[in-house]
Design a protein around this motif. Structure first.
Motif, short mmCIF file in Angstrom:
data_model
loop_
_atom_site.label_atom_id
_atom_site.label_comp_id
_atom_site.label_asym_id
_atom_site.label_seq_id
_atom_site.Cartn_x
_atom_site.Cartn_y
_atom_site.Cartn_z
N ARG A 192 0.83 -1.21 0.00
CA ARG A 192 0.00 0.00 0.00
C ARG A 192 0.87 1.26 0.00
NH1 ARG A 192 -3.03 -2.83 3.77
NH2 ARG A 192 -2.30 -1.55 5.52
N GLY A 193 1.95 1.23 0.77
CA GLY A 193 2.88 2.36 0.80
C GLY A 193 3.54 2.58 -0.55
N GLN A 194 3.93 1.47 -1.19
CA GLN A 194 4.60 1.56 -2.49
C GLN A 194 3.65 2.10 -3.56
OE1 GLN A 194 5.98 -2.44 -3.09
NE2 GLN A 194 7.61 -2.27 -1.55
N LEU A 195 2.37 1.76 -3.44
CA LEU A 195 1.40 2.22 -4.44
C LEU A 195 1.18 3.72 -4.38
CD1 LEU A 195 -1.25 -0.65 -4.27
CD2 LEU A 195 0.34 -0.17 -6.13
N LYS A 196 1.55 4.34 -3.27
CA LYS A 196 1.40 5.78 -3.14
C LYS A 196 2.64 6.53 -3.61
CE LYS A 196 -2.00 5.38 0.53
NZ LYS A 196 -2.31 5.47 1.95
N SER A 197 3.62 5.78 -4.14
CA SER A 197 4.86 6.41 -4.61
C SER A 197 4.76 6.75 -6.10
CB SER A 197 6.05 5.47 -4.38
OG SER A 197 5.99 4.39 -5.30
N SER A 198 5.78 7.42 -6.60
CA SER A 198 5.78 7.84 -8.01
C SER A 198 5.93 6.65 -8.96
CB SER A 198 6.92 8.83 -8.25
OG SER A 198 8.15 8.26 -7.87
N SER A 199 6.46 5.54 -8.46
CA SER A 199 6.64 4.35 -9.32
C SER A 199 5.46 3.39 -9.20
CB SER A 199 7.94 3.63 -8.96
OG SER A 199 8.00 3.37 -7.57
N ARG A 200 4.29 3.93 -8.85
CA ARG A 200 3.08 3.13 -8.63
C ARG A 200 2.78 2.16 -9.77
NH1 ARG A 200 -2.31 3.55 -6.34
NH2 ARG A 200 -3.85 2.81 -7.83
N SER A 201 2.78 2.63 -11.00
CA SER A 201 2.32 1.80 -12.12
C SER A 201 3.20 0.58 -12.34
CB SER A 201 2.24 2.62 -13.41
OG SER A 201 3.50 3.21 -13.69
N SER A 202 4.52 0.73 -12.25
CA SER A 202 5.41 -0.41 -12.47
C SER A 202 5.33 -1.40 -11.31
CB SER A 202 6.86 0.05 -12.66
OG SER A 202 7.33 0.71 -11.50
N ILE A 203 5.18 -0.89 -10.08
CA ILE A 203 5.05 -1.76 -8.91
C ILE A 203 3.75 -2.55 -9.00
CG2 ILE A 203 4.59 -1.75 -6.41
CD1 ILE A 203 6.57 0.69 -6.31
N TYR A 224 -5.94 3.19 -3.19
CA TYR A 224 -4.52 3.27 -2.81
C TYR A 224 -3.78 4.40 -3.53
CZ TYR A 224 -6.01 -1.43 -1.54
OH TYR A 224 -6.73 -2.51 -1.05
N GLN A 225 -4.47 5.48 -3.78
CA GLN A 225 -3.85 6.63 -4.43
C GLN A 225 -3.14 7.48 -3.39
OE1 GLN A 225 -3.81 7.12 -7.63
NE2 GLN A 225 -5.67 6.32 -8.57
N GLN A 226 -2.15 8.21 -3.84
CA GLN A 226 -1.47 9.17 -2.95
C GLN A 226 -2.45 10.28 -2.60
OE1 GLN A 226 2.18 10.59 -4.55
NE2 GLN A 226 2.97 11.22 -2.61
N SER A 227 -2.60 10.53 -1.30
CA SER A 227 -3.55 11.59 -0.91
C SER A 227 -2.98 12.95 -1.27
CB SER A 227 -3.82 11.51 0.60
OG SER A 227 -2.60 11.50 1.31
N SER A 228 -3.85 13.80 -1.82
CA SER A 228 -3.39 15.13 -2.28
C SER A 228 -3.37 16.12 -1.14
CB SER A 228 -4.32 15.62 -3.38
OG SER A 228 -5.65 15.57 -2.96
#
Length: 232
Positions: free
Chosen positions: A198-209, A228-232
Motif C-alpha cells: 500500500r505504501g509503495q502504491l502511493k509512490s511515483s513508481s506506482r504503475s510499475s510496482i 490506494y492513491q497518494q492523498s493530495s
C-alpha cells in the motif's frame, strides 16, 4: 487414493491481494494436493486498527484475485478448486480465526484435512490471536518462509513449545490428518506484506510496482475504483 477431503484456507485482510498470496496458494495447493482452496478476507480485522479498505471492496478485490488463481491452477494443471468465502465478512463482529475454523470444521466434517496457510511471520504472532492455542484442534498449519523473518530469532517460548508439540517434517502428513500438525516449508520464500505494498502504491513508481505485484483482475478493479492513491 486418499478419500479424505483436503481443504486449504488462506485468510487475511487482502488490502490488497497480491501475487505473494497467489504464489503461496499455488505452492500449497500442489504440495498438499488440495481439493479446494478458500481465500477468506477478514471482516473487521481487530488487530489492524483503522484505515482498512471497506470489507465489501476487499471482497471484490479478492474475488478478482480468485480469477487469476483459478487460471494459474488451470495453467499448472493443479486440480484444486479455488473459492472465495465471505464467512468473515458476514460475521457482525470482529474477525477471529477461531470462530472461522470452528465453522469450517462443522461445514466440512470431522474427517476433512483443514489446512490454514500462512507466512512464518503469522506463526510467530499466533499468541496475539484470540484463543490461539485451540486452533490446532480444528486445523493443520502449512507455513511458508518469508524473507527477513528468522523463525528462531523471533519465536517466543510459547510458539517454540507449540512447534515442539505439533511440528511435522513431512508435508504428506497433513493430507491424512484432519488437524493438529504444523509443517514449515523452506522451499518457498514469499513476501506477503500488503502494508508495504500500500505504501509503495502511493509512490511515483506506482504503475510499475502495481503491474508486477498485483494480480491482473485485482489491478483492474483497483484502477477503476481509484484505490490506494497518494492523498493530495
Amino acid at each position: 487414493m486418499s478419500t479424505i477431503k483436503k481443504i486449504g484456507i488462506l485468510g487475511g485482510t487482502f488490502d490488497p491481494p497480491h501475487v505473494g498470496h497467489l504464489r503461496l496458494a499455488t505452492h500449497f495447493a500442489k504440495l498438499l494436493k488440495l481439493d479446494a482452496l478458500l481465500l477468506i478476507p477478514s471482516g473487521e480485522p481487530w488487530q489492524k486498527g483503522s484505515g482498512i479498505t471497506p470489507a465489501e471492496t476487499r471482497l471484490q478485490l479478492t474475488e478478482a484475485a480468485g480469477i487469476d488463481l483459478a487460471r494459474a491452477f488451470l495453467y499448472l494443471k493443479i486440480p484444486t478448486q479455488a473459492g472465495i468465502d465471505r464467512i468473515e465478512i458476514d460475521r457482525a463482529r470482529p474477525s477471529y480465526a477461531i470462530d472461522t475454523v470452528k465453522a469450517l470444521r462443522e461445514r466440512f466434517g470431522s474427517s476433512a484435512s483443514l489446512n490454514w496457510l500462512m507466512g512464518v511471520d503469522s506463526l510467530v504472532a499466533l499468541p496475539n490471536w484470540n484463543s490461539w492455542e485451540k486452533l490446532s484442534q480444528y486445523v493443520n498449519f502449512a507455513v511458508a518462509n518469508r524473507p527477513r523473518h528468522d523463525l528462531k530469532q523471533k519465536m517466543n517460548p510459547e510458539v517454540h513449545q507449540f512447534l515442539e508439540d505439533h511440528q511435522t517434517m513431512q508435508a504428506a502428513a497433513l493430507e491424512n490428518s484432519p488437524a493438529g500438525l504444523i509443517y514449515i516449508d523452506k522451499s518457498l520464500n514469499v513476501d506477503l506484506s500488503s502494508t508495504e505494498l500500500r505504501g509503495q502504491l502511493k509512490s511515483s513508481s506506482r504503475s510499475s510496482i502495481a503491474s508486477k505485484k498485483i494480480p491482473t483482475h485485482t489491478l483492474e478493479i483497483i484502477t477503476k475504483l481509484g484505490l490506494y492513491q497518494q492523498s493530495s
